[in-house]
Design a protein around this motif. Structure first.
Motif, PDB file in Angstrom:
ATOM      1  N   ALA A  30       1.543  -8.614  -4.448  1.00 42.15           N
ATOM      2  CA  ALA A  30       2.186  -9.900  -4.701  1.00 42.15           C
ATOM      3  C   ALA A  30       3.494 -10.014  -3.940  1.00 42.15           C
ATOM      4  O   ALA A  30       3.844 -11.075  -3.427  1.00 42.15           O
ATOM      5  CB  ALA A  30       2.420 -10.067  -6.202  1.00 42.15           C
ATOM      6  N   THR A  31       4.271  -8.930  -3.872  1.00 42.47           N
ATOM      7  CA  THR A  31       5.550  -8.936  -3.180  1.00 42.47           C
ATOM      8  C   THR A  31       5.526  -7.891  -2.081  1.00 42.47           C
ATOM      9  O   THR A  31       5.201  -6.739  -2.330  1.00 42.47           O
ATOM     10  CB  THR A  31       6.695  -8.614  -4.165  1.00 42.47           C
ATOM     11  OG1 THR A  31       6.695  -9.580  -5.216  1.00 42.47           O
ATOM     12  CG2 THR A  31       8.038  -8.651  -3.449  1.00 42.47           C
ATOM     13  N   HIS A  32       5.869  -8.311  -0.876  1.00 42.92           N
ATOM     14  CA  HIS A  32       5.896  -7.384   0.241  1.00 42.92           C
ATOM     15  C   HIS A  32       7.281  -6.784   0.402  1.00 42.92           C
ATOM     16  O   HIS A  32       8.288  -7.430   0.136  1.00 42.92           O
ATOM     17  CB  HIS A  32       5.511  -8.099   1.533  1.00 42.92           C
ATOM     18  CG  HIS A  32       4.053  -8.407   1.639  1.00 42.92           C
ATOM     19  ND1 HIS A  32       3.387  -8.420   2.833  1.00 42.92           N
ATOM     20  CD2 HIS A  32       3.127  -8.711   0.700  1.00 42.92           C
ATOM     21  CE1 HIS A  32       2.111  -8.724   2.634  1.00 42.92           C
ATOM     22  NE2 HIS A  32       1.937  -8.907   1.338  1.00 42.92           N
ATOM     23  N   THR A  33       7.303  -5.528   0.881  1.00 40.11           N
ATOM     24  CA  THR A  33       8.564  -4.876   1.210  1.00 40.11           C
ATOM     25  C   THR A  33       8.878  -5.137   2.675  1.00 40.11           C
ATOM     26  O   THR A  33       8.068  -4.835   3.550  1.00 40.11           O
ATOM     27  CB  THR A  33       8.483  -3.360   0.964  1.00 40.11           C
ATOM     28  OG1 THR A  33       8.302  -3.127  -0.429  1.00 40.11           O
ATOM     29  CG2 THR A  33       9.746  -2.660   1.427  1.00 40.11           C
ATOM     30  N   GLY A  99      12.560  -7.596  11.383  1.00 40.67           N
ATOM     31  CA  GLY A  99      11.997  -7.206  10.105  1.00 40.67           C
ATOM     32  C   GLY A  99      10.585  -6.695  10.272  1.00 40.67           C
ATOM     33  O   GLY A  99       9.810  -7.228  11.071  1.00 40.67           O
ATOM     34  N   ILE A 100      10.247  -5.664   9.556  1.00 36.35           N
ATOM     35  CA  ILE A 100       8.889  -5.136   9.578  1.00 36.35           C
ATOM     36  C   ILE A 100       8.308  -5.248   8.176  1.00 36.35           C
ATOM     37  O   ILE A 100       8.919  -4.783   7.201  1.00 36.35           O
ATOM     38  CB  ILE A 100       8.867  -3.668  10.088  1.00 36.35           C
ATOM     39  CG1 ILE A 100       7.462  -3.088  10.007  1.00 36.35           C
ATOM     40  CG2 ILE A 100       9.860  -2.792   9.363  1.00 36.35           C
ATOM     41  CD1 ILE A 100       7.342  -1.730  10.693  1.00 36.35           C
ATOM     42  N   GLY A 110       0.779   0.240   1.331  1.00 31.62           N
ATOM     43  CA  GLY A 110       1.962  -0.549   1.606  1.00 31.62           C
ATOM     44  C   GLY A 110       3.166  -0.004   0.861  1.00 31.62           C
ATOM     45  O   GLY A 110       3.049   0.603  -0.210  1.00 31.62           O
ATOM     46  N   PHE A 111       4.363  -0.223   1.419  1.00 31.89           N
ATOM     47  CA  PHE A 111       5.564   0.345   0.829  1.00 31.89           C
ATOM     48  C   PHE A 111       5.862  -0.229  -0.554  1.00 31.89           C
ATOM     49  O   PHE A 111       6.521   0.423  -1.362  1.00 31.89           O
ATOM     50  CB  PHE A 111       6.758   0.121   1.755  1.00 31.89           C
ATOM     51  CG  PHE A 111       6.853   1.111   2.887  1.00 31.89           C
ATOM     52  CD1 PHE A 111       5.726   1.791   3.348  1.00 31.89           C
ATOM     53  CD2 PHE A 111       8.071   1.376   3.498  1.00 31.89           C
ATOM     54  CE1 PHE A 111       5.805   2.698   4.394  1.00 31.89           C
ATOM     55  CE2 PHE A 111       8.171   2.279   4.540  1.00 31.89           C
ATOM     56  CZ  PHE A 111       7.037   2.943   4.998  1.00 31.89           C
ATOM     57  N   SER A 112       5.410  -1.427  -0.834  1.00 28.65           N
ATOM     58  CA  SER A 112       5.658  -1.996  -2.163  1.00 28.65           C
ATOM     59  C   SER A 112       4.880  -1.248  -3.239  1.00 28.65           C
ATOM     60  O   SER A 112       5.156  -1.407  -4.433  1.00 28.65           O
ATOM     61  CB  SER A 112       5.287  -3.482  -2.190  1.00 28.65           C
ATOM     62  OG  SER A 112       3.900  -3.646  -2.005  1.00 28.65           O
TER      63      SER A 112
END
Length: 538
Positions: A30-33, A99-100, A110-112
């Motif tokens: 839902a939320t990307h880092t 930004g990446i 994914g980092f999130s």
């Protein structure tokens, strides 16, 4: 198998090829880092490359000798210990920030989705697109290692590229080099010459000068104007090796010859690295005619410059891992040119066992076996360290080309409509493309070639194949070696296969404190071919 590049111009030309979309991603959370990276003091000019961000739990990081963590990098022997996110950067100027999205192209997730905790992170700009081959290399830009607390709602700090990886000294010995090697290094350097040969055939293929590099080491007592000629050992390295990483091999050979532990021969240490991985000295529609260039251009040039035998019995081959496959291929493809190969732990020579997968099986899948379990790729003391799926997915995050799996396709595959090598398998599912596999078989399956062409190969090849591999090979390469032996035995061919009990990919050559014991034995076998009855191992 696993263990830098021809020219920067060559590497950049590949970057202009059509890029397949990166698909190494997890389901989007839902939320990307978003991780922001700025270009600081590392460069005074705009630059480009593949931006990589590495993150690892602070407790898992490995400090240096000073107790500080100055580098975060992935390891094939612990592939999921470090999270990696990637993005192609076409241009970044000093002071710019990009930004990446660390969930878009990432491994292993994914980092999130990273578990909350204290992490260390670092950014690398891979300017030559060769991190996939040998890790960070001269010219790459890096940030400092920065501590980050990963928790919901906490923003990541900006990572600033402040340092440039310095040029490497070609004569830097590996950390585990013996004192004997260090003592011998100054004298070895006096007898080693760097070769930089521009190949006409490769240059014609690429439309620009392509260089073949090597080190030539002459033995004790060698006189350029003398009458004595010498057998030649042509050695090439495994995946991740290069012209810049041969110091240990050169020094070891010199020290052993000086002490009479190996016969006096000329050594040619061949560089088989390229921006696409290892070209294997195979003639390829993607990499170019490397075998032709070696056998018809570089070797004749060297034989004019040095006191070499200049005949098949005096041209001997040795290589380990990918270098083992290359030398096995050269011997079977050019049997009239070479007098024998001593190939160790070669990459798969029979595609019925491509690191555990039968590529010819119905519905073959590189990721999963018939039992539905993931196919192992790397083992250590009986424990599976990584699977093929894990490694292939890590590799495509690190870059479009230069990795071990993609390297096979650059050598073995036909060219696809987009100008790149046709993928042998689907990177998402692992499903093998049987049409591509048939091309691989017809052109590069060594066992298949021997089985189907033995009558014409036998007069020049019989007795020239010598293979060594450990029964506990780290990459399961003993499986294909057994199949190759079965083919040769079925042909009633003369060959020698040695399966060293309990040996792995990394310790095959070791006996006690002697790290090159097997090499010493091999060289006396070589010398017997070139000088029958003239030399005896101590």
């Amino acid at each position: 198998m696993l263990l830098r590049s021809c020219t920067i111009v060559f590497a950049l030309s590949l970057a202009l090829l059509p890029v397949r979309p990166a698909t190494a991603r997890t389901d989007a959370p839902a939320t990307h880092t978003i991780v922001n990276v700025s270009l600081g003091a590392a460069s005074t000019m705009p630059t480009s490359g593949r931006l990589l961000v590495f993150a690892t739990l602070a407790k898992d990081a490995r400090p240096g000798k000073d107790g500080k963590v100055t580098e975060i990098a992935m390891s094939p022997f612990s592939p999921k210990a470090v999270a990696i996110a990637a993005r192609e950067i076409s241009r970044i100027a000093p002071g710019d920030t990009v930004g990446i999205d660390a969930d878009e192209t990432a491994f292993p997730q994914g980092f999130s989705q990273l578990p909350p905790g204290d992490y260390l992170v670092q950014a690398i700009l891979d300017v030559n697109h060769d991190y996939n081959y040998g890790g960070r290399s001269p010219g790459d830009l890096s940030s400092a290692v920065v501590p980050v607390k990963v928790a919901p709602g906490l923003a990541w700090p900006v990572l600033t590229l402040t340092d440039k990886v310095p040029a490497r000294d070609n004569w830097t010995l590996p950390p585990n080099a013996s004192q004997d090697a260090r003592d011998a290094a100054p004298e070895a350097r006096k007898h080693a010459t760097a070769i930089d040969f521009v190949s006409p055939s490769l240059s014609a293929f690429w439309g620009r000068p392509i260089h073949m590099k090597a080190w030539v080491l002459t033995p004790p007592g060698y006189k350029p104007d003398g009458g004595e000629r010498y057998p030649v050992v042509y050695e090439t390295h495994g995946f991740g090796g290069s012209f810049e990483h041969y110091a240990g091999s050169v020094v070891n050979a010199w020290a052993a010859m000086s002490k009479g532990q190996m016969p006096r021969m000329v050594w040619v240490f061949l560089d088989e690295s390229s921006p696409t991985g290892t070209h294997e000295f195979a003639d390829s529609v993607n990499n170019g005619p490397w075998g032709e260039a070696l056998t018809t251009e570089l070797i004749p040039s060297l034989e004019k410059q040095y006191k070499m035998d200049g005949k098949a019995s005096g041209r001997l081959l040795n290589g380990h891992s990918s270098g083992g496959w290359a030398t096995l291929w050269l011997q079977t493809r050019y049997p009239k040119i070479f007098g024998g190969t001593w190939s160790t732990s070669p990459d798969p020579s029979d595609f019925h066992d491509f690191t555990g997968t039968d590529l010819y099986a119905s519905n073959a899948n590189l990721y999963y076996g018939a039992d539905g379990k993931e196919t192992p790729l790397i083992r250590d003391r009986g424990k599976v360290i990584a699977t093929m799926k894990t490694f292939a997915q890590l590799e495509r995050v690190l870059g479009e080309y230069g990795g071990q799996i993609a390297s096979f396709e650059w050598v073995f595959s036909p060219r696809a409509a987009d100008g790149r090598p046709a993928p042998m398998f689907d990177r998402d599912t692992g499903a093998v493309d049987p049409a591509v596999v048939i091309y691989w078989r017809d052109h590069y399956d060594i066992a298949w070639r021997l089985k189907n062409h033995w009558p014409e190969l036998k007069p020049d090849l019989d007795g020239k194949i010598h293979l060594y591999v450990g029964t506990a090979d780290t990459f399961y390469l003993d499986g294909a070696a057994h199949k190759l032996q079965a083919v040769l035995d079925g042909l009633h061919a003369k060959s020698s296969f040695h399966f060293l009990e309990g040996r792995t990919h990394g310790n095959l050559y070791v006996e006690g404190d002697d790290k090159i014991a097997l090499l010493k034995k091999i060289t006396w076998e070589m010398y017997e071919v070139a000088r029958p009855g003239k030399g005896k191992a101590p």
